[in-house]
Structures are given as C-alpha cells and as structure tokens.
Enzyme design. Structure first.
Site, mmCIF file in Angstrom:
data_model
loop_
_atom_site.group_PDB
_atom_site.id
_atom_site.type_symbol
_atom_site.label_atom_id
_atom_site.label_comp_id
_atom_site.label_asym_id
_atom_site.label_seq_id
_atom_site.Cartn_x
_atom_site.Cartn_y
_atom_site.Cartn_z
ATOM 1 C CG ASP A 108 -1.566 14.249 6.395
ATOM 2 O OD1 ASP A 108 -2.439 14.582 5.727
ATOM 3 O OD2 ASP A 108 -1.506 12.247 5.672
ATOM 4 C CE LYS A 139 0.230 2.441 10.180
ATOM 5 N NZ LYS A 139 0.606 3.264 11.427
ATOM 6 N N GLY A 192 10.477 1.933 6.447
ATOM 7 C CA GLY A 192 9.187 0.490 6.760
ATOM 8 C C GLY A 192 8.110 0.618 5.381
ATOM 9 C CD GLU A 193 8.455 -2.233 1.957
ATOM 10 O OE1 GLU A 193 9.660 -2.411 1.115
ATOM 11 O OE2 GLU A 193 8.047 -3.818 2.554
ATOM 12 C CB VAL A 194 1.558 0.334 4.335
ATOM 13 C CG1 VAL A 194 0.284 0.151 5.218
ATOM 14 C CG2 VAL A 194 2.159 1.096 5.540
ATOM 15 C CD GLU A 213 8.347 2.370 -0.703
ATOM 16 O OE1 GLU A 213 9.239 1.955 -0.546
ATOM 17 O OE2 GLU A 213 8.070 2.082 -2.561
ATOM 18 N N GLY A 214 7.851 4.628 3.589
ATOM 19 C CA GLY A 214 8.318 5.137 4.315
ATOM 20 C C GLY A 214 9.662 5.277 4.276
ATOM 21 C CG LEU A 250 -2.412 -0.880 1.299
ATOM 22 C CD1 LEU A 250 -2.703 -1.185 2.830
ATOM 23 C CD2 LEU A 250 -2.485 -1.263 0.123
#
Length: 861
Positions: free
Chosen positions: A716, A612, A579-581, A575-576, A573
């Site tokens: 947000d 996550k 990390g990833e979602v 990413e940062g 879905l």
C-alpha cells in the site's frame, strides 16, 4: 463521449459518485420517464435516452417552445439519489434531425410533491446545454442534488423547436437523510478594514424564516469538506468562510446549537460524523459535548433517554477533523442533537450518519382492541394499521399472537442453521487453499520467519455499517465478481489456473518464472483469492510469510513496556475490524527511551505518537496477528521507516506505540502547497521546490530499498502512507487504509477485499500476486503523485471499474492500456523512470536499489 468535461478536479464524494444512473442502458424504465407534453408518439419521453436513436431520436415537447413556457422531462430514479452530473444531447435522428436545447433549468423533488429549483453556488438557475444536435454536453452540478424526481426544463430566448436526450449521473444516497433544521449561520466580524466572514448555509433548499432553516438540505450534505483555515475555500469566486456553517456562542440565547434530522424511514443508527473546524487561535473549537434524542415516528414524542457524548478537546492541533459520535444502534426516523459550545465559535462543514434500515422485516404488534392482522413489509415507510373501534374482543387474539411468535422463533432458528451450514461449508472448501498459501521467507535469522497477514476471518458485514464515511457504493454489477470476469473473458478461468504465481509469495519463493506463469496458465480476476488487506487495527500490515503462534513469546518483542497511564488520547486516526489507531501524547517518552531515540524536535512540547490498540472484542486470531506485527515492527530500523517505540502488552487492551510526524502525511502536505516561484514568495503562499520533491522521492526509495532487503512487501505504498516532519524527513508508514479521509482511494469488493487499485500492479489485481515488483509499480504511482503535488487522484478520469478493466489491457499488452499522463512539473528523465516501474513484464521493472541509485544523484546532499 464528452469525457473531456471530466477534467475538473472535484473534492469530496462528488469526485467518486459519477456513475450513469440508467437512461442510456435502460435501467431506468420507460414508465419512469414522463413529460409535460410530446410532439408525436415517436418523440415521447421514453426516447429521451442519451446516445440512443429509437423512435424519432429524442423527446420533443409539443409545438414551438416559447420563452414563457415551462415544458419538462421528468425522471423517477426510484430512490433517493446523490445527483452530481447531467448529460444532454439534441435530436440527431441519423442526420435527419437538427433540434436541441441551448439552455435548461433543473427542478427536483424528494417526495414528488414539493419541487425545488436548482441553482449553482452563485445563484444562477440556467445551465448551458447544446450547440448542435449530436454532441453530448456533460455538466457538473455545483452543488449536487439529493433527490428522487428530476425535471429538465428546456429554456429558449426566442420561439424555437427543441428536443432533448439525457443521461443522469450519481449514486444512491445511502444516508437516508431527507432534511435537517438548524439556526441560520451567522457572520463573523473581524478587525476594521477586513471583510466580514459569512458562515451561512448558502445552498440550503428548505424554508428560511425567522433566522431558522427547516425542511431542506444544504452545505452540510454537499460532500465538500472545509479546510483547516475556515477562511480558505475550496470553491472559486465565493466569500471567505463559504465552506462552513458557523454559530457564535451566546447569540442563540443558550450555550448550544440545536439541529433536527429527518430520514426517509426508520433506521438503526450506529454513529454520526461531524466535520468541525478547530482553529482555536481564532476562537473556533469543536463542540465540547452533544446530546441526541430520538423519535421513532414523526408524530411520536421524543424518547426520554438521549445519547450523550463528550469530546476530547485539543488545544495543540488546529486541524479541522471529523468527530464520531456513537449512537448506540438506536432506532428512529428523526434525531434532535444539541451541540454544546467549547469556545466562542462552532463551525461545521459536513454531517453524515452511519445507519441501516430497521431490520429486514417490520413486524407490527397488534394491540388487543385492533383487528388481529400482522403486517410484514419492507420498512420503506412507517407501517401503521388503522384502528378498528367498536369491535368486540373475541378472546382469540392472545392465542393468535402466541402462534405467530412461535412461528417467528422457528423461522429464526431455521435461518440460523442454514447460515451456519453455509459458513462451515465455505470454511472446509477454503481450507486446502489456506494451507497452500502458507509459504516461508527467511529474514535476518533463519529461526525468525513470520507472517503478518490477517487470517481470512469471516468479516462482520452489517447493513448498519457502511464501509466508508459517505463514499458511495459502485454500481451493483461491479459488486459481483462474475460481472468483472464477463468484462475480461480471458480472466474467467477457475482459481486453480492461477496457483502458479498467485497468492502472496515473495519473488525468491515463486514456483515458476513470470514468463512461465503467464503462458502456462490464463490468469483470472483474483477477488476470490485476495483476503482482506486490512490489519486488525485498520493498517496495512507488511506481507511476510509464516510464523507459528506457539513460537511467539514476550522475549521476542525487543522494545520496552511503556506505562499506559502516560498516554493521553487526542484523536482517532483510523480503525479496522478489531482495532483502532489513535493520536496520543506520550508523557516523558524521551526520558523513557533515552539517548538516540527517534523522536522529532519537541521545542518544549509533548511528544505526539500513534497508538495502535486492539479492541476488547478482538478474536484470538486477531490477537495473535497483533503480537506478530509487534515482533516485526520492533525489528525494523531505518531512518525512512516508521519505528515502533514501545508497547503496552502487560494488560489489555494491547497497544503498540509508533512515531507520528507533526506535519502529517505527504499527500496532505503537498496538496496544500504550490511550486516555488516569485509569486509564491511575494504572496507568502506555502510552496515546495523541485529539489524538495526529488529529496522526498529519494527518501521513499531508500525506505523501500530497506524493506525489499528483508523481503517485506508493503502492498500500500502511496503518499498517504508517507509521514513528514518539519525537516522534510519522510518515514513510510501504513495508516492510510484505516483513515476515512482516504477511503475513496480504496475499492471494496463485496465487503471483503479493500484494495488500493489505482496504485496496484496489474498482476496484483488479476492474480492476487503481491511482490517487491508490485511495490515498484506503486512507487511509480507515488512519484506521479509527488510531482502533481497530490492535486489529483491517479487515473482520475477513470472510474474504479474502468481502472480494473485497464489492468486487463496491461495483461493483453496490445498497446491499448492507459498510462498516467506526464506531470507538468516532472523532468522527462524522471517520467521515463516511472514508465519503467509500470512495465508489463515483472522482470523488466527496476529494483528499489536501482531506483535509489538513479534518483540519488539528482539531490544535493
């Protein structure tokens, strides 16, 4: 000028890539503007600048223009550019001129040698221009053009004198792709009586022969993303399947589709993103695997070792999606990719690449038989040295090479030491501010104060990793905070001027009232104060101040450990940085959680969850932040807030498992619907009622009321962060920032701060101040989104930098600030509520409790 022509709603990068390229402001130099002819010296091509009156006021070709003439104005943009808009004017010359072009054609070239004629999606080559000599006419290019050289060719039906002034709009083409080759798209024959679905590349500008496309660009690079149903198009008056290029399995004599991609220079490729249809009910699926070969130079052979990638096929979710193919930072100027079929049909609507230029310098190693010269140059093209045959080897070549290698190594060490010193100095300089910003806000118990804000770890900035998936960078002057301060001189004070009211303090710990802050100090543009709002997994973490890491233990996490082997990956879905979602299926989750688990009705299907996951290369700070986020999420319990279900923290990688709604986010849900009417019922068009929209608004206000009661600041809030189930129940989440689909909703400043500026209160942009009151501002924008059915981005007529300038008008409060227009579907009383959310004075904005109480009576419970 001509702003009314920007009312058209455009999909994809073309909606965000509309910046003037420099005719009017002079960034395009005179020597880059040429013409086939000119009437006088004072009507030369250098005077063809929109809204300018130098010389005799415009470019005018020599003599009367005949219908058969091909006179042109040529502009060299200096680099490959994604051109989306053309603006034209005639010759006004302070009311002494009356010459203009009523029509024109557009030719373009990527190399200055091969010229192509632009035509719109219906095949028309001529664009209407001006009806007088003074007004500017702005025309969108559908499709847009990827080119370096542009020619405007005035067209007339009778002999006439014409003159033109011009501005071009777009942004740099950072992909670097100059052509792709593929088999031609094919036709899908459905049931008798139904139209044929044509899946050809209708805007391809290269050679089309023997059912092969070569040497051009087309629909796969036009920025238009196909919808879930490939029969539904985003363009008007086109055939079904227009947005996709598709091929049938077996029709090409093999089980794969081969495509070649050629780039402007050698690049280091990190990934390829392919937008695919997955409507498996109609025999369409994403590709099962892909193998990509690399060619370092056009005349070289393909490298023997390809990059291979196998996708995870999804037979449950028919949504179209991007598939990201890692390319391992391989260096090449051309790629050849073979996509393997997974079903009867394979359809693509967009392909983009993430890459960077091959290093900063190109060091050419000279063989011993060549002249001992090393060329160091920017890698705009391959740099080759002509072979010098017949020259004797004097024996000095190895010595020279050894010396050069030694010098290069010494330079690398010196550069590393300089960068290291600069980094240490910056860390020491920022240390006092970090200490000041650590404040405390009490939660439900006095011993549990936590901060879920990622510490300001220096971001990993790489030229090879563009921040967005094909969302183009802003004009360079807006990447420099100083330029923004120059546009708002009263905001140019030092960072210390905003210590009162800056940072991320909650309302109950602000050290002075808003009135005192605004009159005791002058705020500044807060880019240097805003650390990255992106959490370690790419989500927007709730702002809650100060927790010591030592106090966090496993007993603080109030959810159970879920067996990791029961999670099955479906798609990524977002990413940062660390990390990833992922979207996953959780096997046996209802039984694991027991009665009362907050799970949607399954109807016998597996449960979809969002996972996550912390990546293996995460820093210790990122790991601690991840555990803190788990602690906070485990304590949130509200029907309208996404809930943490379980965790996997007994071993690496650390994971948290949260709810995921099968209907996706509210933005996508509403944008695919119309207001309920007799027409929608008769034609079976997905629709929503005014009551549905009000019910959604009440639920969001209820969830935010709960967060506000805990002094949580979301930072947000938007429809992209509201998930929806089949019963129209909304749960507020925080995945939007990490998803490529919504990357255009965020503004990145010098790679550090990723800001949803169109939803942010003025004090958040100018002061770096995020509070519950700034969440109220974002709630007003979210209401506006809901009642426009998410058909338009907030402030769609303003560029990102104009949105920032508009916040300065809110600060000045001189009546020149621009508000969002009232949505046609919105009751006047509700729009008045939105306006209260956007009040300049923080204290005068309503609370979420007040908003909930105001909205609730309008919904039939």
């Amino acid at each position: 000028y001509g702003c009314c022509t920007f009312l058209m709603i455009i999909d994809g990068p073309q909606a965000h890539c509309r910046y003037p390229l420099g005719m009017e402001d002079g960034r395009i130099k005179d020597h880059d503007i040429t013409a086939s002819s000119q009437w006088y010296e004072t009507t030369g091509p250098q005077y063809a600048r929109l809204n300018r009156e130098e010389g005799d006021g415009a470019w005018c070709p020599a003599g009367l223009l005949q219908p058969s003439d091909t006179q042109y104005l040529q502009v060299d943009l200096g680099q490959l550019t994604f051109l989306t808009v053309v603006g034209t004017q005639g010759r006004y010359a302070r009311n002494s001129g009356n010459e203009f072009a009523r029509m024109y054609r557009l030719n373009y070239s990527r190399d200055g040698l091969l010229w192509k004629s632009w035509k719109n999606r219906l095949g028309d080559k001529i664009m209407k221009a001006n009806d007088n000599s003074y007004a500017s006419v702005i025309k969108d290019l559908h499709p847009p053009v990827i080119s370096r050289f542009i020619r405007l060719i005035p067209v007339t039906q009778v002999p006439n004198t014409v003159c033109m002034r011009v501005e071009l709009y777009g942004c740099p083409w950072h992909d670097g792709l100059i052509s792709y080759s593929s088999p031609e798209g094919q036709q899908m024959y459905s049931s008798p009586g139904y139209p044929i679905v044509s899946l050809n590349d209708s805007t391809y500008d290269g050679v089309h022969e023997r059912r092969k496309l070569s040497g051009g660009l087309g629909q796969l690079t036009d920025g238009v993303i196909g919808q879930d149903d490939f029969l539904v198009t985003r363009q008007y008056h086109v055939w079904q399947g227009y947005d996709y290029v598709g091929w049938k399995n077996g029709s090409l004599g093999s089980g794969h589709v081969e495509m070649e991609f050629v780039f402007d220079k050698q690049r280091n490729f990190t990934s390829m993103k392919v937008h695919c249809n997955n409507m498996f009910q109609s025999g369409v699926k994403i590709f099962s695997s892909v193998s990509c070969s690399f060619k370092p130079r056009l005349l070289a052979n393909w490298e023997a070792e390809p990059a291979e990638f196998h996708t995870v096929l999804d037979d449950r979710n028919p949504s179209a999606r991007y598939v990201t193919v890692p390319l391992g930072r391989r260096t090449a100027k051309a790629l050849r990719c073979r996509f393997t079929f997974a079903d009867m049909w394979m359809m693509f609507s967009e392909i983009s690449f993430q890459s960077g230029e091959k290093g900063r310098w190109v060091n050419t190693v000279i063989p011993t038989q060549m002249t001992p010269v090393v060329t160091s140059a920017w890698p705009n093209e391959e740099t080759t040295n002509p072979s010098v045959e017949g020259q004797p080897d004097n024996g000095n070549t190895p010595v020279l090479i050894g010396c050069l290698v030694t010098i290069i190594l010494l330079l690398v060490v010196i550069i590393f030491l300089i960068l290291r010193c600069q980094y240490v100095c910056k860390v020491l300089e920022k240390a006092p501010r970090r200490i000041l910003e650590e404040v405390t806000v009490r939660l439900s118990s006095s011993s549990d104060t936590v901060i879920l804000q990622t510490p300001p770890v220096p971001p990993r900035v790489s030229q090879m990793d563009p921040p967005y998936e094909r969302i183009f960078l802003l004009d360079p002057q807006y990447q420099d905070p100083a330029a923004l301060r120059n546009k708002l001189p009263e905001l140019s004070q030092s960072a210390e001027a905003s210590a009162c009211g800056g940072g991320y303090a909650e309302p109950d710990v602000t050290q002075c009232t808003p009135h005192q802050c605004f009159h005791n100090s002058v705020p500044h543009y807060a880019e240097t104060d805003i650390v990255s709002l992106q959490g370690v997994t790419g989500s927007n973490m709730y702002a809650v101040p100060a927790l010591t890491v030592d106090s966090l233990t496993r007993k603080d996490i109030s959810v159970a450990e879920f067996p990791r082997h029961r999670l099955f990956f479906r798609e990524k879905l977002g990413e940062g940085q660390f990390g990833e979602v992922h979207l996953c299926e959780a096997e046996g989750l209802p039984e694991f959680l027991g009665e009362g688990a907050p799970l949607p009705d399954r109807d016998g299907r597996s449960v979809l969850v969002a996972v996550k996951q912390l990546r293996a290369d995460a820093t210790n700070n990122a790991r601690n932040d991840f555990l803190k986020e788990i602690k906070i999420m485990s304590r949130l319990n509200d029907p309208n807030i996404i809930q943490l279900l379980c965790v996997c923290v007994s071993s690496d990688p650390l994971c948290m498992v949260t709810e995921y709604m099968e209907n996706g986010d509210l933005n996508m849900f509403l944008s695919q619907r119309e207001m309920e009417s007799t027409l929608t019922h008769a034609n079976n068009i997905p629709s929503v009622s005014l009551s549905d929209l009000l019910h959604m608004s009440v639920q969001i206000s209820s969830g935010m009321r709960y967060l506000a009661s805990l002094n949580f600041v979301h930072r947000d809030l938007a429809t992209r962060n509201c998930l929806l189930d089949r019963r129209l129940t909304i749960k507020i989440a925080d995945f939007g920032m990490s998803r490529n689909l919504y990357s255009s909703d965020y503004y990145r400043i010098q790679g550090r701060a990723v800001l949803p500026i169109r939803w942010m209160a003025w004090e958040s942009i100018l002061l770096g101040k995020f509070t519950t009151a700034s969440d109220v501002w974002a709630f007003g924008v979210t209401l506006w989104e809901i009642f426009t059915l998410c058909k338009e981005q907030p402030y769609s007529l303003l560029s990102d930098e104009q949105v920032i300038e508009n916040t300065g008008e809110f600060f000045r409060n001189q009546g020149r600030q621009i508000f969002l227009f009232p949505p046609p579907l919105c009751p006047s009383s509700l729009f008045e509520l939105m306006m209260r959310c956007w009040d300049r004075d923080i204290a005068d904005r309503p609370t979420f409790e007040g908003l909930y109480q105001a909205l609730r009576p309008h919904v039939a419970l």
